[in-house]
Design a protein around this motif. Sequence first.
Motif, mmCIF file in Angstrom:
data_model
loop_
_atom_site.group_PDB
_atom_site.id
_atom_site.type_symbol
_atom_site.label_atom_id
_atom_site.label_comp_id
_atom_site.label_asym_id
_atom_site.label_seq_id
_atom_site.Cartn_x
_atom_site.Cartn_y
_atom_site.Cartn_z
ATOM 1 N N THR A 1 0.845 -1.195 0.000
ATOM 2 C CA THR A 1 0.000 0.000 0.000
ATOM 3 C C THR A 1 0.878 1.241 0.000
ATOM 4 O O THR A 1 1.967 1.254 0.566
ATOM 5 N N LEU A 2 0.369 2.277 -0.645
ATOM 6 C CA LEU A 2 1.092 3.536 -0.765
ATOM 7 C C LEU A 2 0.321 4.647 -0.072
ATOM 8 O O LEU A 2 -0.905 4.646 -0.049
ATOM 9 N N SER A 3 1.058 5.610 0.453
ATOM 10 C CA SER A 3 0.438 6.817 0.986
ATOM 11 C C SER A 3 0.078 7.727 -0.188
ATOM 12 O O SER A 3 0.432 7.451 -1.344
ATOM 13 N N ILE A 4 -0.593 8.810 0.092
ATOM 14 C CA ILE A 4 -0.920 9.769 -0.966
ATOM 15 C C ILE A 4 0.361 10.300 -1.594
ATOM 16 O O ILE A 4 0.488 10.339 -2.824
ATOM 17 N N ASN A 5 1.338 10.683 -0.782
ATOM 18 C CA ASN A 5 2.583 11.228 -1.326
ATOM 19 C C ASN A 5 3.342 10.195 -2.156
ATOM 20 O O ASN A 5 3.910 10.526 -3.196
ATOM 21 N N GLU A 6 3.352 8.944 -1.721
ATOM 22 C CA GLU A 6 4.010 7.887 -2.493
ATOM 23 C C GLU A 6 3.271 7.636 -3.809
ATOM 24 O O GLU A 6 3.901 7.377 -4.836
ATOM 25 N N GLN B 1 -8.296 14.052 -4.631
ATOM 26 C CA GLN B 1 -9.643 13.984 -5.214
ATOM 27 C C GLN B 1 -10.038 12.539 -5.483
ATOM 28 O O GLN B 1 -11.157 12.125 -5.195
ATOM 29 N N LEU B 2 -9.116 11.787 -6.060
ATOM 30 C CA LEU B 2 -9.401 10.419 -6.467
ATOM 31 C C LEU B 2 -9.740 9.495 -5.295
ATOM 32 O O LEU B 2 -10.558 8.588 -5.456
ATOM 33 N N VAL B 3 -9.134 9.725 -4.134
ATOM 34 C CA VAL B 3 -9.427 8.838 -2.996
ATOM 35 C C VAL B 3 -10.888 8.939 -2.551
ATOM 36 O O VAL B 3 -11.371 8.073 -1.841
ATOM 37 N N HIS B 4 -11.565 9.973 -3.007
ATOM 38 C CA HIS B 4 -12.978 10.143 -2.656
ATOM 39 C C HIS B 4 -13.914 9.631 -3.750
ATOM 40 O O HIS B 4 -15.126 9.791 -3.641
ATOM 41 N N THR B 5 -13.345 9.026 -4.796
ATOM 42 C CA THR B 5 -14.188 8.476 -5.861
ATOM 43 C C THR B 5 -14.448 6.998 -5.602
ATOM 44 O O THR B 5 -13.700 6.336 -4.882
ATOM 45 N N LYS B 6 -15.491 6.501 -6.229
ATOM 46 C CA LYS B 6 -15.973 5.149 -5.947
ATOM 47 C C LYS B 6 -15.019 4.048 -6.400
ATOM 48 O O LYS B 6 -14.840 3.051 -5.707
ATOM 49 N N ASP B 7 -14.391 4.199 -7.568
ATOM 50 C CA ASP B 7 -13.624 3.083 -8.115
ATOM 51 C C ASP B 7 -12.115 3.165 -7.877
ATOM 52 O O ASP B 7 -11.377 2.305 -8.337
ATOM 53 N N PHE B 8 -11.654 4.153 -7.147
ATOM 54 C CA PHE B 8 -10.216 4.275 -6.885
ATOM 55 C C PHE B 8 -9.821 3.278 -5.796
ATOM 56 O O PHE B 8 -10.480 3.179 -4.767
ATOM 57 N N PRO B 9 -8.739 2.516 -6.000
ATOM 58 C CA PRO B 9 -8.377 1.413 -5.096
ATOM 59 C C PRO B 9 -7.699 1.868 -3.803
ATOM 60 O O PRO B 9 -6.483 1.811 -3.658
ATOM 61 N N CYS B 10 -8.508 2.335 -2.874
ATOM 62 C CA CYS B 10 -7.946 2.844 -1.621
ATOM 63 C C CYS B 10 -8.867 2.522 -0.447
ATOM 64 O O CYS B 10 -10.009 2.136 -0.625
ATOM 65 N N PHE B 11 -8.315 2.691 0.741
ATOM 66 C CA PHE B 11 -9.092 2.561 1.971
ATOM 67 C C PHE B 11 -8.458 3.473 3.002
ATOM 68 O O PHE B 11 -7.346 3.968 2.824
ATOM 69 N N LYS B 12 -9.172 3.713 4.058
ATOM 70 C CA LYS B 12 -8.687 4.609 5.090
ATOM 71 C C LYS B 12 -8.305 3.806 6.325
ATOM 72 O O LYS B 12 -9.057 2.938 6.763
ATOM 73 N N ASN B 13 -7.142 4.091 6.864
ATOM 74 C CA ASN B 13 -6.652 3.479 8.095
ATOM 75 C C ASN B 13 -6.491 4.610 9.107
ATOM 76 O O ASN B 13 -5.481 5.312 9.075
ATOM 77 N N GLY B 14 -7.485 4.798 9.943
ATOM 78 C CA GLY B 14 -7.485 5.962 10.830
ATOM 79 C C GLY B 14 -7.648 7.220 9.996
ATOM 80 O O GLY B 14 -8.611 7.348 9.258
#
Length: 76
Positions: free
Chosen positions: A20-25, A39-52
């Motif tokens: 997994t990568l951070s936003i900066n990475e 912006q993309l982390v708030h879209t439906k199909d972008f492959p991300c999740f939130k940890n805290g």
Amino acid sequence: MPRKTHITSEKLAIINMKTTLSINETVIYTDLGEDKVRQLVHTKDFPCFKNGNKWCINREMLNEWLKKISVEHRQI
């Protein structure tokens, strides 16, 4: 003006090994702007999740997502 991050070969090697990568990475890995990735982390199909409070982007799924949007000629 966006800040430029000094990228070393060590940093790139670490990014290429991580799951997994951070936003900066992700910015470094994809050469997208930080605002665009945020912006993309708030879209439906972008492959991300939130940890805290931290966004985590799945690197393998990100590669697949990039292929998909390229084939679709999508504008992001």
